[in-house]
Design a protein around this motif. Sequence first.
Motif, short mmCIF file in Angstrom:
data_model
loop_
_atom_site.label_atom_id
_atom_site.label_comp_id
_atom_site.label_asym_id
_atom_site.label_seq_id
_atom_site.Cartn_x
_atom_site.Cartn_y
_atom_site.Cartn_z
N VAL B 51 39.26 -31.78 -22.98
CA VAL B 51 38.02 -31.57 -23.71
C VAL B 51 37.99 -32.48 -24.93
CG1 VAL B 51 36.58 -29.84 -24.85
CG2 VAL B 51 38.09 -29.15 -22.97
N TYR B 55 33.17 -36.76 -24.03
CA TYR B 55 33.07 -36.40 -22.61
C TYR B 55 32.40 -35.03 -22.49
CZ TYR B 55 36.35 -40.26 -21.95
OH TYR B 55 36.93 -41.50 -21.95
N GLU B 74 40.17 -42.56 -15.16
CA GLU B 74 39.79 -42.52 -16.58
C GLU B 74 40.96 -41.99 -17.42
OE1 GLU B 74 37.31 -43.80 -17.89
OE2 GLU B 74 37.29 -42.94 -19.91
N HIS B 80 47.02 -45.21 -21.01
CA HIS B 80 47.70 -46.49 -21.23
C HIS B 80 47.81 -46.82 -22.71
CE1 HIS B 80 44.31 -49.09 -22.35
NE2 HIS B 80 45.20 -50.04 -22.53
N TYR B 81 46.86 -46.25 -23.51
CA TYR B 81 46.92 -46.49 -24.95
C TYR B 81 48.20 -45.93 -25.56
CZ TYR B 81 42.03 -47.95 -25.20
OH TYR B 81 40.85 -48.62 -25.06
N LEU B 155 49.02 -47.61 -28.97
CA LEU B 155 49.02 -46.51 -29.94
C LEU B 155 50.33 -45.74 -29.93
CD1 LEU B 155 45.41 -45.14 -29.33
CD2 LEU B 155 46.15 -46.76 -31.07
N LYS B 176 41.67 -31.50 -26.27
CA LYS B 176 42.23 -30.18 -26.03
C LYS B 176 42.48 -30.11 -24.53
CE LYS B 176 39.81 -26.15 -26.00
NZ LYS B 176 39.16 -24.92 -26.44
N VAL B 178 43.22 -27.79 -21.24
CA VAL B 178 43.10 -26.42 -20.76
C VAL B 178 43.55 -26.39 -19.31
CG1 VAL B 178 41.59 -24.44 -20.46
CG2 VAL B 178 41.12 -26.09 -22.28
#
Lengths: 651, 216
Positions: B51, B55, B74, B80-81, B155, B176, B178
Amino acid sequence: MRIALASSMLACGIAAQVAAQSMNDVQSVAKERGLTTADLLAAAKTYVPSGQKDEYIIFSSGGHSGQVFVIGVPSMRLLRSIAVFTPEPWQGWGYGVGNEILAEGNVNGKANLWGDTHHPAISETKGDYDGEFLFVNDKINARVAVIDLRDFETKQIVKNPLTVSDHGGAFVTPNTEYVIEGGQYATPFGADYAPISEYREKFRGSVTMWKFDRIKGRIDKSQSFAMELPPYWQDLSDAGKLVSDGYMFLNSLNSEMATGGIENKQPPFEAGVSRNATDYLHIINWKKAEAVFKAGKVDKIKGFPVIRMQTAIDEGLIYLTPEPRSPHGVDVAPKGDFMVVSGKLDPHVTVYSFDKIKKAIANRTYSGSDEYGLPILDFDAVVEAQVEVGLGPLHTQFGPDGYAYTSLFLDSAVARWTLGGEYGKGTPEPDWTLVHKTPVHYNIGHLGAAEGDTVSPDGKYLVAFNKWSVDRFFPPGPLLPQNFQLLDISHQGADMPVIYDMPIGVGEPHYAQMIKADKLHPWTVYPEIGWDPATQTLDPMAPKPKMERVERTGDGVNVYSTLVRSHFTPEHVTVKQGDHVTWRLTNIERAVDATHGFAVPQYNINLSLEPGETATIEFVADVPGTFPFYCSEFCSALHLEMMGYLMVEPK
Amino acid sequence: MVMSRIIGPRVAPGELSRHGLRYGAPGFLFLLARVLILVSLFLPYWHMALVAPQYPDNLHLTAHVNALSGDVAEIDGLNHYIGMRSLHEAAQIERRVGVYVLILFVVLLEIAAWIHNRWAALLALPAVTFPGVFLLDLHLWMSHFGQNLDPHAPLSSSIDPFVPPILGTGVVGQFKTVATPGIGLMLSAAASLVIIVALFFHRRAYRPLVIAARSD
C-alpha cells in the motif's frame, strides 16, 4: 481485516469532519466571495471532486494549433492535447515519434508543420458514436488525420490531391464507411496555376470520399474518390442518416463566383461573395456516386479518381437547392428527416424536408439549373419550415426531446427552438418556434450538445464554443483565450443557464463533439512490451531486457536501448562523427503512468515513451562532442539520475 | 507376514458391518482431507498487498503452490532500487515440484487410510505439517531476500535489511505490507485439522485390534 478496519475508521473520520461543516459554512463562503445561489448551483452541477471522473468527453479541434483537445464534462478540465498536424515536444510528436506520420502530410515533398484543425468526427456505427476513432480535417492544406481512440494518438494523415484547402470535413457516414472532406476555396485542381480571370472555367470545388478501413484503422486511398463541383466554395457538410442514409449535404457560400480584387476597385470578397440572396445547398447521393466510381466512370486527375460534374448530372448524383446566403452549418436532425441550414446573414434557420427533397427529385421539380448544368430543386418544394431564431445563426445541434439549439454569432447567444414533425410532441411549446435564448460570452461559433449530432442525442449538456472572451478572464496580454461555456440543457423551456466558463489558452477551437465517457475504452498502458503505436502491433525489432546493445554495421550504428525506472541501458553510447545512427528504444514499464522521455541535446530529439511503447529514431551524428541524454518525463525519485552519455568521436 | 505387520490388523467382516461408523469415520475423514488438499492446488495460498499513495489500487502479490503472480514486474522494478533480487529467483524448486509433492502427500494419505496401525500417523504427517512448512519456507525466503540486499543498489544506504511479516502488516520504505493467507492455505490447514481428527478416530478404532493382535 486490519485494512478494512483502518479504512472504516478513516471513513468515520471524514464523515465526522463533513458533519461539522454545514450549509452555514457554505453560505458564509458564498457571502465572502460574492456568490449568488445560482453560482452555488452551477458549482454544484460542475464540480467533480478529486478522484471522480467526468461523465462526458469533448474532442475539440485546436484551430491553428493543429491539435485536438480532450476535455472532461461537466468539470471542463483539459485532459490532454493530441498532437496531430503540428510537432509537439511533450508527446515527442515530430521530435522522434510520429515523424513518418507527419511526413505523410507533406505537400509536394515540402513539410508543412502546422495545421488548422476545424471539425473532429468520432467514428459512428448506425449513426451513433462508437468511440473507436476520431477524424479531423486541416483546413489550410486539405488534409485529414485519423486518431486511434485506444491510445489517443494520430495514426495517419492523408493529403487531398485535388483541393488546396478544406472546410467540409471531417464528417462521417453513419457506419463510418467514408470520411467526407469537402474542399473550400476553389482553385484549379492540385493547386495548378491559372489566372483568376479564368475562374469559371478552370477553378473547381470538390468533395472527397475517403474510404475508411476499420480493421486496419486507416483510410484506404485506393478505395477513395472525389466529385468535381462548381467553384462555389463548398463549406460545411453532413451525412444523412436513417431515412436519409446514403445522401450527404454540403453548403456553399460563393455561388456568385466572386473573384475579389479590392486593389483594382473590384468588390472585395466579403461583398462579392454575399451579393446574392441565396447560395446553393448541395444534395449528393453518395451511395449512387460510390457505384458510379466502382463502375469506373471517373477521370484520373492528379492520379485520383474524380467523378466529373457532367457524369454526376447524367447519373443523377447531385442536386442543388437555394439556401439563405453565406450559410455556415447544414445539420441533419436525429431521425435523418430534416436538414437545418443557417444563413449567417438571415435571422432564420431554414429547415429542409428529406421527404420533400426525394419527391422533388422524383418529380423533377426544378426551378432551373446553374451554369454548369446542375439541376436546382425548387426551394418552396423542399423547404419544411423557417424559424426566426436571431442574428447570425451558424450551427445547430439537437437534444433528445425535440429541441434544436442554434448558435447565434451576432446575438452572442444560444437559441433553443422546437422541431416539428415527429419531434413535436417531445416539447411543451408549439412546433417550429423559438423557446429561449441564453446569452454567451462572446461571439459563439460552433456549439456542441452531448452526442448532439447523432441518431440519439443525450441532451443534458451543451457547450458554446465562443470565439471571444473579452472581459471573462484575467487578460494574459492582448492575445486572449477562447471561452468554452457549458450550458445545462437538462430542463425544458427557458431554463438553460451557463454553468461554467473554460478558457482555452492553447489554440482556437472550432467544432467539438461530446461523447459519453463510458463509450471510450482507452488503454492505460500499451498491450505488450515492445508495442509500436505507429502500427498498433508488436515490433519484432523492439529492444528487450538483456538484449540491449550497440552494434556497428558498415557506416551505421544500431543502438538497442531499454528504459525503466530509473536507468537507460546502455548508458554509454559511443559513435563516430558521420555515423548514421538507428536508435531503437523500448519503455519496459508495466505500471500505469510510468512514462519515460528520451531527450538528446543539440540533436533536436525528444521522445515520449509510454509504458510498453517502442520507437525508432534515425539521425546522422554530424556534430562531434559529448551529449548527456536524459529522461525528460519526471518518472521517479531518481529521475535526475536517469541519464547517459552519447559520445560522438570526431573524425 | 511383514506386509501384515505394516498394514496392521484387518477388521472381521461381521465386526465391520456392526460398527460401520467406527471403522468408516477415519477413512471418510482422510478422504475429506485429500479432497481439501487437491482443491487447494487450484487456489491461492498467500497474498500480499503493498500500500502506497501513488498506487491507488495497491500492488498485489499472490502465491499459488506452483506460481507467483500479480504485480511482480512492478515490485521487482521497485525492489531493484534497494538491491533486492528478482522475486522469480525465490523458491524456484518449491514452485516447480510443489504440486507433485502435494499429490504425493495425497497418495500417502490414501495409503494411510488402508493402514490400521501407528504407521498411518507417519504417512499422514507430511500433509499435516504442509501449511506450516509452506509458511516457514516463505518466511525463510523473505528473510533471505530482505537481508541480502545488493550493497551497490541505488538506495542501498537508505534502507536497512528487513523481513516483512508473512502474515499481518509491516512497513518497507513508503509501503505498508499487508500479508494474508489465501483460501488454498486455509483449505490446506483445514485438511491438517481433519487429518488430526481422523488419526484420533483411527487410533480409537484400530488400537484395540492392534493390541488384540499383539497378544495373540
